[in-house]
Design a protein around this motif. Sequence first.
Motif, PDB file in Angstrom:
ATOM      1  N   GLU A  73       0.829  -1.214   0.000  1.00  0.00           N
ATOM      2  CA  GLU A  73       0.000   0.000   0.000  1.00  0.00           C
ATOM      3  C   GLU A  73       0.863   1.264   0.000  1.00  0.00           C
ATOM      4  O   GLU A  73       0.605   2.193  -0.775  1.00  0.00           O
ATOM      5  CB  GLU A  73      -0.910  -0.010   1.227  1.00  0.00           C
ATOM      6  CG  GLU A  73      -1.856   1.199   1.298  1.00  0.00           C
ATOM      7  CD  GLU A  73      -2.723   1.183   2.550  1.00  0.00           C
ATOM      8  OE1 GLU A  73      -3.156   2.265   2.976  1.00  0.00           O
ATOM      9  OE2 GLU A  73      -2.953   0.085   3.099  1.00  0.00           O
ATOM     10  N   ILE A  74       1.886   1.289   0.845  1.00  0.00           N
ATOM     11  CA  ILE A  74       2.780   2.462   0.881  1.00  0.00           C
ATOM     12  C   ILE A  74       3.449   2.649  -0.460  1.00  0.00           C
ATOM     13  O   ILE A  74       3.533   3.766  -0.994  1.00  0.00           O
ATOM     14  CB  ILE A  74       3.820   2.308   2.003  1.00  0.00           C
ATOM     15  CG1 ILE A  74       3.159   2.374   3.377  1.00  0.00           C
ATOM     16  CG2 ILE A  74       4.902   3.389   1.890  1.00  0.00           C
ATOM     17  CD1 ILE A  74       4.102   2.056   4.539  1.00  0.00           C
TER      18      ILE A  74
ATOM     19  N   THR B 144       4.266   3.053  -7.425  1.00  0.00           N
ATOM     20  CA  THR B 144       4.283   1.699  -7.965  1.00  0.00           C
ATOM     21  C   THR B 144       4.481   0.686  -6.849  1.00  0.00           C
ATOM     22  O   THR B 144       5.296   0.883  -5.934  1.00  0.00           O
ATOM     23  CB  THR B 144       5.409   1.509  -9.012  1.00  0.00           C
ATOM     24  OG1 THR B 144       5.489   0.118  -9.373  1.00  0.00           O
ATOM     25  CG2 THR B 144       6.758   1.967  -8.488  1.00  0.00           C
ATOM     26  N   SER B 145       3.765  -0.421  -6.933  1.00  0.00           N
ATOM     27  CA  SER B 145       3.883  -1.476  -5.921  1.00  0.00           C
ATOM     28  C   SER B 145       5.252  -2.145  -5.951  1.00  0.00           C
ATOM     29  O   SER B 145       5.633  -2.852  -5.004  1.00  0.00           O
ATOM     30  CB  SER B 145       2.790  -2.531  -6.135  1.00  0.00           C
ATOM     31  OG  SER B 145       2.940  -3.156  -7.406  1.00  0.00           O
ATOM     32  N   LEU B 146       6.004  -1.939  -7.053  1.00  0.00           N
ATOM     33  CA  LEU B 146       7.333  -2.543  -7.170  1.00  0.00           C
ATOM     34  C   LEU B 146       8.278  -2.076  -6.075  1.00  0.00           C
ATOM     35  O   LEU B 146       9.277  -2.741  -5.770  1.00  0.00           O
ATOM     36  CB  LEU B 146       7.943  -2.235  -8.544  1.00  0.00           C
ATOM     37  CG  LEU B 146       7.222  -2.830  -9.762  1.00  0.00           C
ATOM     38  CD1 LEU B 146       7.866  -2.342 -11.051  1.00  0.00           C
ATOM     39  CD2 LEU B 146       7.245  -4.350  -9.700  1.00  0.00           C
ATOM     40  N   MET B 147       7.984  -0.916  -5.473  1.00  0.00           N
ATOM     41  CA  MET B 147       8.863  -0.377  -4.437  1.00  0.00           C
ATOM     42  C   MET B 147       8.577  -0.957  -3.055  1.00  0.00           C
ATOM     43  O   MET B 147       9.139  -0.491  -2.055  1.00  0.00           O
ATOM     44  CB  MET B 147       8.762   1.154  -4.401  1.00  0.00           C
ATOM     45  CG  MET B 147       9.381   1.835  -5.610  1.00  0.00           C
ATOM     46  SD  MET B 147       9.560   3.617  -5.409  1.00  0.00           S
ATOM     47  CE  MET B 147       7.844   4.130  -5.357  1.00  0.00           C
ATOM     48  N   LYS B 148       7.731  -1.987  -2.982  1.00  0.00           N
ATOM     49  CA  LYS B 148       7.431  -2.559  -1.673  1.00  0.00           C
ATOM     50  C   LYS B 148       8.680  -3.127  -1.006  1.00  0.00           C
ATOM     51  O   LYS B 148       8.785  -3.155   0.233  1.00  0.00           O
ATOM     52  CB  LYS B 148       6.361  -3.639  -1.791  1.00  0.00           C
ATOM     53  CG  LYS B 148       6.761  -4.864  -2.614  1.00  0.00           C
ATOM     54  CD  LYS B 148       5.605  -5.852  -2.717  1.00  0.00           C
ATOM     55  CE  LYS B 148       6.002  -7.074  -3.537  1.00  0.00           C
ATOM     56  NZ  LYS B 148       4.886  -8.038  -3.651  1.00  0.00           N
ATOM     57  N   ASN B 149       9.635  -3.577  -1.829  1.00  0.00           N
ATOM     58  CA  ASN B 149      10.872  -4.094  -1.238  1.00  0.00           C
ATOM     59  C   ASN B 149      11.658  -2.986  -0.537  1.00  0.00           C
ATOM     60  O   ASN B 149      12.317  -3.212   0.482  1.00  0.00           O
ATOM     61  CB  ASN B 149      11.738  -4.800  -2.284  1.00  0.00           C
ATOM     62  CG  ASN B 149      12.134  -3.911  -3.438  1.00  0.00           C
ATOM     63  OD1 ASN B 149      11.480  -2.908  -3.705  1.00  0.00           O
ATOM     64  ND2 ASN B 149      13.199  -4.260  -4.131  1.00  0.00           N
ATOM     65  N   MET B 150      11.572  -1.755  -1.056  1.00  0.00           N
ATOM     66  CA  MET B 150      12.262  -0.631  -0.421  1.00  0.00           C
ATOM     67  C   MET B 150      11.568  -0.238   0.885  1.00  0.00           C
ATOM     68  O   MET B 150      12.214   0.157   1.862  1.00  0.00           O
ATOM     69  CB  MET B 150      12.317   0.565  -1.369  1.00  0.00           C
ATOM     70  CG  MET B 150      12.889   0.235  -2.740  1.00  0.00           C
ATOM     71  SD  MET B 150      14.524  -0.526  -2.662  1.00  0.00           S
ATOM     72  CE  MET B 150      15.504   0.855  -2.120  1.00  0.00           C
ATOM     73  N   VAL B 151      10.247  -0.360   0.914  1.00  0.00           N
ATOM     74  CA  VAL B 151       9.505  -0.127   2.161  1.00  0.00           C
ATOM     75  C   VAL B 151       9.967  -1.138   3.213  1.00  0.00           C
ATOM     76  O   VAL B 151      10.165  -0.799   4.389  1.00  0.00           O
ATOM     77  CB  VAL B 151       7.987  -0.231   1.932  1.00  0.00           C
ATOM     78  CG1 VAL B 151       7.235   0.026   3.234  1.00  0.00           C
ATOM     79  CG2 VAL B 151       7.522   0.747   0.853  1.00  0.00           C
ATOM     80  N   ALA B 152      10.171  -2.383   2.782  1.00  0.00           N
ATOM     81  CA  ALA B 152      10.627  -3.432   3.700  1.00  0.00           C
ATOM     82  C   ALA B 152      12.026  -3.145   4.233  1.00  0.00           C
ATOM     83  O   ALA B 152      12.324  -3.409   5.399  1.00  0.00           O
ATOM     84  CB  ALA B 152      10.595  -4.785   2.992  1.00  0.00           C
ATOM     85  N   VAL B 153      12.891  -2.617   3.378  1.00  0.00           N
ATOM     86  CA  VAL B 153      14.237  -2.229   3.824  1.00  0.00           C
ATOM     87  C   VAL B 153      14.132  -1.150   4.895  1.00  0.00           C
ATOM     88  O   VAL B 153      14.822  -1.181   5.924  1.00  0.00           O
ATOM     89  CB  VAL B 153      15.094  -1.743   2.634  1.00  0.00           C
ATOM     90  CG1 VAL B 153      16.385  -1.087   3.122  1.00  0.00           C
ATOM     91  CG2 VAL B 153      15.429  -2.903   1.701  1.00  0.00           C
ATOM     92  N   GLY B 154      13.261  -0.183   4.672  1.00  0.00           N
ATOM     93  CA  GLY B 154      13.068   0.874   5.650  1.00  0.00           C
ATOM     94  C   GLY B 154      12.536   0.342   6.967  1.00  0.00           C
ATOM     95  O   GLY B 154      12.985   0.752   8.050  1.00  0.00           O
ATOM     96  N   ALA B 155      11.578  -0.592   6.889  1.00  0.00           N
ATOM     97  CA  ALA B 155      11.039  -1.197   8.103  1.00  0.00           C
ATOM     98  C   ALA B 155      12.128  -1.928   8.876  1.00  0.00           C
ATOM     99  O   ALA B 155      12.206  -1.843  10.111  1.00  0.00           O
ATOM    100  CB  ALA B 155       9.906  -2.154   7.736  1.00  0.00           C
TER     101      ALA B 155
ATOM    102  N   GLU C 151       9.287   4.954   9.145  1.00  0.00           N
ATOM    103  CA  GLU C 151       8.379   5.767   9.960  1.00  0.00           C
ATOM    104  C   GLU C 151       7.202   4.928  10.462  1.00  0.00           C
ATOM    105  O   GLU C 151       6.803   5.049  11.627  1.00  0.00           O
ATOM    106  CB  GLU C 151       7.861   6.954   9.138  1.00  0.00           C
ATOM    107  CG  GLU C 151       8.923   8.027   8.898  1.00  0.00           C
ATOM    108  CD  GLU C 151       8.403   9.153   8.013  1.00  0.00           C
ATOM    109  OE1 GLU C 151       7.317   8.963   7.394  1.00  0.00           O
ATOM    110  OE2 GLU C 151       9.070  10.188   7.917  1.00  0.00           O
ATOM    111  N   TYR C 152       6.667   4.078   9.600  1.00  0.00           N
ATOM    112  CA  TYR C 152       5.516   3.271   9.999  1.00  0.00           C
ATOM    113  C   TYR C 152       5.874   2.356  11.164  1.00  0.00           C
ATOM    114  O   TYR C 152       5.125   2.242  12.139  1.00  0.00           O
ATOM    115  CB  TYR C 152       5.009   2.446   8.812  1.00  0.00           C
ATOM    116  CG  TYR C 152       3.707   1.738   9.105  1.00  0.00           C
ATOM    117  CD1 TYR C 152       2.499   2.336   8.810  1.00  0.00           C
ATOM    118  CD2 TYR C 152       3.695   0.482   9.709  1.00  0.00           C
ATOM    119  CE1 TYR C 152       1.293   1.705   9.107  1.00  0.00           C
ATOM    120  CE2 TYR C 152       2.512  -0.157  10.018  1.00  0.00           C
ATOM    121  CZ  TYR C 152       1.305   0.459   9.711  1.00  0.00           C
ATOM    122  OH  TYR C 152       0.115  -0.170  10.017  1.00  0.00           O
TER     123      TYR C 152
END
Length: 581
Positions: free
Chosen positions: A117-118, A124-135, A175-176
Amino acid sequence: MVEQLSWKVGGQQGEGIESTGEIFAITLNRLGYYLYGYRHFSSRIKGGHTNNKIRVSTEKVRSIADDLDILVAFDQETIDVNAHELHSKGIVLADAKFNPTLPEGVDVTLYSVPFTEIATDLGTSLMKNMVAVGASSAIMNLKCEVFRDVVEEIFSRKGEQVVAKNMEAIVKGAEYVREQDKGNLHQMELAEADGKKRMFMIGNDAIAMGFLAGGCRFMAAYPITPASEIMEYMIKKLPEFGGTVIQTEDEIAAATMSIGANYAGVRTITASAGPGLSLMMESIGLAGITETPLVIVDTQRGGPSTGLPTKQEQSDLMAMIYGTHGEIPKVVMAPSTVQEAFNDAVEALNIAEEYQVPVILLSDLQLSLGKQTVEPLEYDNIEVRRGKLDEHPDLPELDKGEYFKRYQVTEDGVSPRILPGTKNGIFHVTGVEHDETGKPSELASNRKNQMDKRLRKLKKLPEVFPTPVQIDARYEEADVLFVGFNSTRGAIEEAKGRLEEEGYKVNHAHIRLIHPFPAKEVKALVDQAKKVIVVENNATAQLANIIKMNVGSQEKMESILQYDGTPFLPGQIHQRSKELL
């Protein structure tokens, strides 16, 4: 604050799992941490569960960890398959998209993070892996900015906006998680800043770099897991050094083409895995009887037949030593670290030419594809030794009907070698038995002379081979001697340390020269031990049987075997060895 942690990301192949691990690992490597990674993947292009487990430490590590601190999950299967590895303070970072749940009995902390979702909100949903790196960075209390250099290197060719969006995805993921803080972060101790720029690489890349440094200028090969990265690296780099790579129609062509190029005087290699080596066996015999240098990399994987193409195994040992029909001199080498893989690739080229024999550089999937931190490689001591090859001989003129004695019987078993086309150097080359000039001969006396000559080439190799056995032996009277080869080294070292903490006296020998076997060195260590435990990834105790054949002491021998496609964990060796003591 922790000195090390284990992090794993999992999901379906083709949805960015590998890039997630790469960005995470490369960044931490550059921060000065030591890493060791192992990737589990299916033998198909897309789909099927895959995961990448990375151990991060302030000290050197050579194996994956027993347990798991952080699991990043892009699907429920990742949790179901891997959650058992998490210890009591473990954390799961899972994509909220699939409504993640923990298996019954698994008591760890779950963060349901809207990776998809982020990423979609950012474009693009392709960046979900970058969200995971941030988490992940939030759990480890790392600043998001430490990832910027790596993100820029990967995405800069797509423009500054793409770089900015990916960095924003990392920030949003961090941040999340910080907003949902559940009080069990895994903050790493700072890595020691010694100024060294360490590489983070797989064994296959180190092997390819060693071949380049050792003067290889031609490679013929057919793609096969887990050897293909050697060819892919050489395709990119070899032309810069005046060389070339040819993808052949099969492994038979690769081996025979390599023999032809070596015969012509070009340092040449080929690389494959078990099924490909089976096809090469007749050609290896041809190299043996024609006394042509031939270097082959065998990256072992699960067999037989297609077997487990993407899983760990060490079951090619006997085949590499005894696979060819008839009897020829042959060298089988087995590096155990990425650094050794680099050095042994150079040495394989030298030995092949010095002794004019086939040399098999034996690796396994864990060593070939496992990614780890590597100290700067040493190039200053590299030497190219071409043995008895005379590239510019001044040969006497031959009388009519005379030929150059290419296969001359010599005391050391190695005959003079010249390049084809050399003036006054004409000789025959054939795969049938031949006399000193190469002409076919079935005379009993000639057969014995030529066989004896070939077979005495390697009599002294164990004495001059650099480090035939990697020895860690502090005890003249040891309770146990661990023996292994290839990638089991790190897990054995850790198991050894745990046993020593419990009061046992433990020595460790890791075999680097499999054939001809360094019997003298190994026997001395075996004689010092009450019990010998051989650790190997196969079902029939192949290394243990080789030791028994060359050293004896069967009554001392025990085996720890694993052949389910997974690499050894230190805890497994520790526990199973205690059961044997």
